[in-house]
Design a protein around this motif. Structure first.
Motif, mmCIF file in Angstrom:
data_model
loop_
_atom_site.group_PDB
_atom_site.id
_atom_site.type_symbol
_atom_site.label_atom_id
_atom_site.label_comp_id
_atom_site.label_asym_id
_atom_site.label_seq_id
_atom_site.Cartn_x
_atom_site.Cartn_y
_atom_site.Cartn_z
ATOM 1 N N VAL A 1 0.866 -1.181 0.000
ATOM 2 C CA VAL A 1 0.000 0.000 0.000
ATOM 3 C C VAL A 1 0.900 1.227 0.000
ATOM 4 O O VAL A 1 1.798 1.352 0.827
ATOM 5 N N VAL A 2 0.658 2.131 -0.951
ATOM 6 C CA VAL A 2 1.400 3.387 -1.030
ATOM 7 C C VAL A 2 0.413 4.509 -0.713
ATOM 8 O O VAL A 2 -0.649 4.603 -1.332
ATOM 9 N N LEU A 3 0.766 5.327 0.275
ATOM 10 C CA LEU A 3 -0.117 6.396 0.747
ATOM 11 C C LEU A 3 0.470 7.769 0.447
ATOM 12 O O LEU A 3 1.601 8.065 0.844
ATOM 13 N N ASP A 4 -0.293 8.589 -0.235
ATOM 14 C CA ASP A 4 0.070 9.974 -0.506
ATOM 15 C C ASP A 4 -0.491 10.801 0.641
ATOM 16 O O ASP A 4 -1.701 10.849 0.851
ATOM 17 N N THR A 5 0.380 11.466 1.374
ATOM 18 C CA THR A 5 -0.031 12.179 2.582
ATOM 19 C C THR A 5 -0.061 13.697 2.397
ATOM 20 O O THR A 5 0.007 14.435 3.372
ATOM 21 N N ARG A 6 -0.166 14.144 1.174
ATOM 22 C CA ARG A 6 -0.159 15.581 0.903
ATOM 23 C C ARG A 6 -1.572 16.158 0.980
ATOM 24 O O ARG A 6 -2.449 15.571 1.595
ATOM 25 N N THR A 7 -1.777 17.303 0.376
ATOM 26 C CA THR A 7 -3.096 17.941 0.351
ATOM 27 C C THR A 7 -3.864 17.474 -0.884
ATOM 28 O O THR A 7 -3.258 16.966 -1.842
ATOM 29 N N PRO A 8 -5.176 17.682 -0.900
ATOM 30 C CA PRO A 8 -5.941 17.305 -2.090
ATOM 31 C C PRO A 8 -5.429 17.976 -3.372
ATOM 32 O O PRO A 8 -5.341 17.341 -4.422
ATOM 33 N N ALA A 9 -5.072 19.262 -3.295
ATOM 34 C CA ALA A 9 -4.572 19.974 -4.480
ATOM 35 C C ALA A 9 -3.280 19.341 -5.007
ATOM 36 O O ALA A 9 -3.106 19.184 -6.221
ATOM 37 N N GLU A 10 -2.386 18.982 -4.103
ATOM 38 C CA GLU A 10 -1.126 18.357 -4.528
ATOM 39 C C GLU A 10 -1.392 17.007 -5.191
ATOM 40 O O GLU A 10 -0.817 16.691 -6.235
ATOM 41 N N ALA B 1 -1.340 4.344 -8.455
ATOM 42 C CA ALA B 1 -2.099 3.533 -7.503
ATOM 43 C C ALA B 1 -1.931 3.975 -6.048
ATOM 44 O O ALA B 1 -2.275 3.231 -5.134
ATOM 45 N N ALA B 2 -1.423 5.182 -5.832
ATOM 46 C CA ALA B 2 -1.293 5.674 -4.452
ATOM 47 C C ALA B 2 -2.674 6.034 -3.905
ATOM 48 O O ALA B 2 -3.497 6.627 -4.585
ATOM 49 N N ARG B 3 -2.888 5.660 -2.648
ATOM 50 C CA ARG B 3 -4.118 6.044 -1.947
ATOM 51 C C ARG B 3 -3.891 7.393 -1.283
ATOM 52 O O ARG B 3 -2.859 7.621 -0.667
ATOM 53 N N PHE B 4 -4.871 8.253 -1.391
ATOM 54 C CA PHE B 4 -4.770 9.571 -0.778
ATOM 55 C C PHE B 4 -5.236 9.525 0.662
ATOM 56 O O PHE B 4 -6.322 9.029 0.964
ATOM 57 N N VAL B 5 -4.405 10.016 1.572
ATOM 58 C CA VAL B 5 -4.785 10.231 2.976
ATOM 59 C C VAL B 5 -4.345 11.652 3.316
ATOM 60 O O VAL B 5 -3.181 11.941 3.417
ATOM 61 N N ASP B 6 -5.272 12.520 3.456
ATOM 62 C CA ASP B 6 -5.031 13.941 3.658
ATOM 63 C C ASP B 6 -4.249 14.185 4.950
ATOM 64 O O ASP B 6 -4.728 13.857 6.038
ATOM 65 N N TYR B 7 -3.073 14.785 4.818
ATOM 66 C CA TYR B 7 -2.246 15.080 5.985
ATOM 67 C C TYR B 7 -2.993 15.933 7.003
ATOM 68 O O TYR B 7 -2.978 15.643 8.198
ATOM 69 N N ASP B 8 -3.653 16.978 6.518
ATOM 70 C CA ASP B 8 -4.334 17.915 7.417
ATOM 71 C C ASP B 8 -5.576 17.331 8.067
ATOM 72 O O ASP B 8 -6.014 17.816 9.109
ATOM 73 N N GLN B 9 -6.163 16.311 7.466
ATOM 74 C CA GLN B 9 -7.406 15.726 7.975
ATOM 75 C C GLN B 9 -7.258 14.212 8.130
ATOM 76 O O GLN B 9 -8.204 13.478 7.868
#
Length: 163
Positions: free
Chosen positions: A52-61, A69-77
């Motif tokens: 599992v690869v997690l992108d921890t940036r903001t939605p805009a980034e 195939a990175a899953r988005f997990v919002d750093y701020d939320q």
């Protein structure tokens, strides 16, 4: 399990030169979450289909570009509930622009019981600087969100896109 990597203070870039970027990263990283080099992540993805690869940036980034195939997990939320489907023994790699925010999320994952967490060394900037591909909703792209003009100086390849 991931292969052993040198300690953060010993880590070198792909050219094996202690660059200004490497020195900066050593000031940002703590040893709690081990790092993984971009080339090692490419190989790990080939060998580990459950990775599992997690992108921890903001939605805009994330919208500008992300690893395939990175899953988005919002750093701020950040909400641990978004990962309830991920077994705690499953390998996880986190990343952000340079690795500072992803390190924080990696530490949170470890506290939640994830046993095999790595932080992508140099983040998406290092990934792109080493010629690895990024994607947006339409497919491959050369665009990368540089977070800010200050941090964007470390992005040497790709098209800087703030939108």
């Amino acid at each position: 399990m991931f292969s052993a990597l040198p300690g953060c203070g010993q880590n070198k870039s792909a050219t094996n030169v202690d660059s200004g970027y490497d020195r900066l990263l050593r000031t940002l990283y703590r040893s709690e979450v081990p790092t993984i080099q971009p080339a090692e992540l490419v190989e790990l993805r080939r060998r580990t289909p459950r990775l599992v690869v997690l992108d921890t940036r903001t939605p805009a980034e994330y919208q500008v570009s992300h690893l395939q195939a990175a899953r988005f997990v919002d750093y701020d939320q950040f909400d641990p509930a978004t990962l309830r489907d991920v077994p705690r023994d499953q390998p996880v790699v986190v990343y952000c622009s340079v690795g500072a925010r992803s390190q924080t999320i990696g530490e949170k994952l470890q506290k939640l019981g994830f046993r095999d967490v790595r932080n992508l060394y140099g983040g998406i900037f290092q990934w792109v600087n080493e010629g690895q591909p990024v994607y947006d909703a339409k497919g491959p792209t050369s665009r990368v969100h540089p977070y800010s003009a200050l941090w964007g100086i470390w992005l040497k390849k790709g098209e800087k896109a703030y939108e």
